[in-house]
Design an enzyme around this catalytic site. Structure first.
Site, PDB file in Angstrom:
ATOM      1  N   ALA A   1     -28.520   6.854  -1.666  1.00  0.00           N
ATOM      2  CA  ALA A   1     -28.979   6.574  -3.026  1.00  0.00           C
ATOM      3  C   ALA A   1     -29.645   7.788  -3.671  1.00  0.00           C
ATOM      4  O   ALA A   1     -29.611   7.937  -4.888  1.00  0.00           O
ATOM      5  CB  ALA A   1     -29.928   5.383  -3.039  1.00  0.00           C
TER       6      ALA A   1
ATOM      7  N   GLN B   1     -32.604  -1.174  -3.348  1.00  0.00           N
ATOM      8  CA  GLN B   1     -33.387  -2.266  -2.740  1.00  0.00           C
ATOM      9  C   GLN B   1     -32.858  -3.640  -3.123  1.00  0.00           C
ATOM     10  O   GLN B   1     -33.415  -4.651  -2.707  1.00  0.00           O
ATOM     11  CB  GLN B   1     -34.855  -2.170  -3.179  1.00  0.00           C
ATOM     12  CG  GLN B   1     -35.619  -1.007  -2.587  1.00  0.00           C
ATOM     13  CD  GLN B   1     -35.930  -1.184  -1.110  1.00  0.00           C
ATOM     14  OE1 GLN B   1     -35.946  -2.293  -0.574  1.00  0.00           O
ATOM     15  NE2 GLN B   1     -36.179  -0.091  -0.415  1.00  0.00           N
TER      16      GLN B   1
ATOM     17  N   ALA C   1     -26.431   2.489   2.058  1.00  0.00           N
ATOM     18  CA  ALA C   1     -26.036   1.604   3.165  1.00  0.00           C
ATOM     19  C   ALA C   1     -27.191   1.249   4.095  1.00  0.00           C
ATOM     20  O   ALA C   1     -27.258   0.127   4.599  1.00  0.00           O
ATOM     21  CB  ALA C   1     -24.899   2.251   3.961  1.00  0.00           C
TER      22      ALA C   1
ATOM     23  N   CYS D   1     -48.995  10.919   2.092  1.00  0.00           N
ATOM     24  CA  CYS D   1     -49.933  11.860   2.719  1.00  0.00           C
ATOM     25  C   CYS D   1     -49.512  13.265   2.321  1.00  0.00           C
ATOM     26  O   CYS D   1     -48.481  13.765   2.759  1.00  0.00           O
ATOM     27  CB  CYS D   1     -49.901  11.736   4.230  1.00  0.00           C
ATOM     28  SG  CYS D   1     -50.324  10.097   4.800  1.00  0.00           S
TER      29      CYS D   1
HETATM   30  C1  PLP Z   1     -34.304   4.071  -0.142  1.00  0.00           C
HETATM   31  C2  PLP Z   1     -34.232   4.211  -1.590  1.00  0.00           C
HETATM   32  C3  PLP Z   1     -33.669   5.332  -2.183  1.00  0.00           C
HETATM   33  C4  PLP Z   1     -33.132   6.491  -1.379  1.00  0.00           C
HETATM   34  O1  PLP Z   1     -31.994   6.134  -0.673  1.00  0.00           O
HETATM   35  P1  PLP Z   1     -31.381   7.084   0.449  1.00  0.00           P
HETATM   36  O2  PLP Z   1     -30.064   6.488   0.740  1.00  0.00           O
HETATM   37  O3  PLP Z   1     -32.331   7.001   1.597  1.00  0.00           O
HETATM   38  O4  PLP Z   1     -31.286   8.460  -0.123  1.00  0.00           O
HETATM   39  C5  PLP Z   1     -33.594   5.379  -3.560  1.00  0.00           C
HETATM   40  N1  PLP Z   1     -34.075   4.389  -4.312  1.00  0.00           N
HETATM   41  C6  PLP Z   1     -34.642   3.298  -3.778  1.00  0.00           C
HETATM   42  C7  PLP Z   1     -35.130   2.215  -4.667  1.00  0.00           C
HETATM   43  C8  PLP Z   1     -34.743   3.171  -2.402  1.00  0.00           C
HETATM   44  O5  PLP Z   1     -35.328   2.106  -1.890  1.00  0.00           O
END
Ligand code: PLP
Length: 388
Positions: free
Chosen positions: A74, A182, A203, A327
């Protein structure tokens, strides 16, 4: 001993059925070919697997498989979506609207564009963590090209009114990007209901492997997305790089499983989440952060008043949870998401994110309630807590 995992919003384990299928695309006895190899069977088999996976991902969100672009996750999808739209315009002619509670993978590309002269509005949520259609409408100018709004917040589980904002964007001819990392497996996702132009998926948030994701790119849209990774022209030029068939097969199978078990799984997890919340409420002086109704069934973000979140996390060592705090070297900064919702530093520091998932059991929840009850009671009666 392994802790009880209550951090599914950070990542999920790969479903065993998914891992099993992935293994068939790796080794010498499997279909390990390059999906772009057109001259032999191993290439064709890998391509077929990648296309089947593309169908499974598209089906899950109501898209056409030709609208799915594979990415590494994402973070990359968000970068491609946001910069890929913005680069169609001169900076001074391109206004982008997003929300303060977005993931850094949206906020940072937007901040980068702002540093290049793009026009940016960051909307502040209400105390409930939500950004409204009216806020987006008020922020729009004739230069607004893109609105980026997440479906489900990663820290609080709060759902934004994406369908309403999508309708607004459609009305005003503004591209609409939704970070749905999410949302998959937690709320019903249909890109047509949302009227989204672009949707980011990952994924590893729904029992697939890390390192693979997708960007939905609407076909019936004038948008010409500008590639961010140039190379062999894969993914119709939008994202070059050899397709990792095993990763794609994993994401496809994970998507298929989400679709297959959606109602049953979200109901079960929602019940466990409600049970956990009742147990935590009984401790007293706890409050729920974010809108109580517009939320993912798997998230709880809880403020344990008069308790330091970091100390509480230390005290419940049998639980794998997250504070949402960042952190930075020596100092612990309170969550920017909670702060933007108007929580005081103190309340933000007293808050923890608890997220449930596919493998969470009733027994896990009972044990989590006991651990929290004991730890919070203990910390609150400690002399330094009373002084502080
Ligand atoms: C986890 C997450 C991301 C990042 O996704 P990755 O596949 O780990 O790069 C982006 N946006 C939201 C809302 C997420 O929860």
């Amino acid at each position: 001993m392994r802790p009880i995992y209550l951090d599914y919003a950070a990542t999920t384990p790969v479903d065993r059925q998914v891992a099993k299928k992935m293994a068939d695309y790796l080794t010498v006895d499997g279909d390990y070919g390059n999906p772009a190899s057109r001259s032999h069977m191993l290439g064709w088999l890998a391509e077929e697997a990648a296309e089947e996976a593309r169908n499974d991902v598209a089906d899950l969100i109501g898209a056409d498989s030709r609208e799915i672009v594979w990415t590494s996750g994402a973070t990359e999808s968000n970068n491609l979506a946001i910069k890929g739209v913005a680069e169609n315009y001169a900076p001074e002619d391109c206004h982008i609207i997003t929300g303060a509670t977005e993931h850094k993978a949206v906020l940072d590309p937007v901040a980068y564009l702002k540093s290049k002269g793009y026009l940016v509005t960051i909307l502040q949520p209400g105390r409930d963590g939500r950004i409204t259609r009216a806020q987006v409408a008020d922020a729009m100018t004739e230069k607004t090209r893109l609105v980026s709004l997440m479906a489900v917040n990663n820290e609080t589980g709060v759902c934004h009114p994406v369908a309403e904002v999508g309708a607004l964007c459609a009305e005003r001819n503004v591209y609409f990007h939704v970070d749905a990392a999410q949302a998959i497996g937690k709320i019903h996702v249909d890109i047509n209901d949302w009227q989204a132009t672009l949707v980011s998926l990952s994924a590893h948030k729904f029992y697939g492997p890390k390192g693979v994701g997708a960007l939905y790119v609407r076909r019936r849209s004038p948008l010409q997305l500008k590639a961010q990774i140039h190379g062999g022209g894969h993914e119709r030029g939008m994202r070059s790089g050899t397709l990792a068939a095993h990763q794609l097969v994993g994401m496809g199978e994970a998507a298929r499983l989400v679709g297959q078990n959606f109602d049953e799984e979200t109901t079960r997890i929602g019940r466990l989440r409600d049970h956990l919340w009742l147990g935590l409420e009984r401790i007293g002086e706890v409050s729920l952060n974010g809108d109580p109704t517009h939320r993912s069934p798997s998230h709880l973000n809880v403020c344990f008043h008069h308790v330091d979140g970091e100390a509480l996390m230390m005290a419940v060592r049998n639980l794998a949870i997250s504070s949402g705090s960042a952190c930075t070297s020596a100092t612990v900064e309170p969550s920017f998401v909670l702060k933007s919702m108007g929580l005081s530093d103190q309340d933000a520091h007293s808050s923890l994110r608890i997220s449930l998932g596919r493998y969470t059991t009733e027994d896990d929840i009972e044990r989590a309630i006991s651990s929290f009850t004991e730890a919070v009671t203990g910390l609150r009666s400690a002399p330094e807590q009373q002084r502080g």
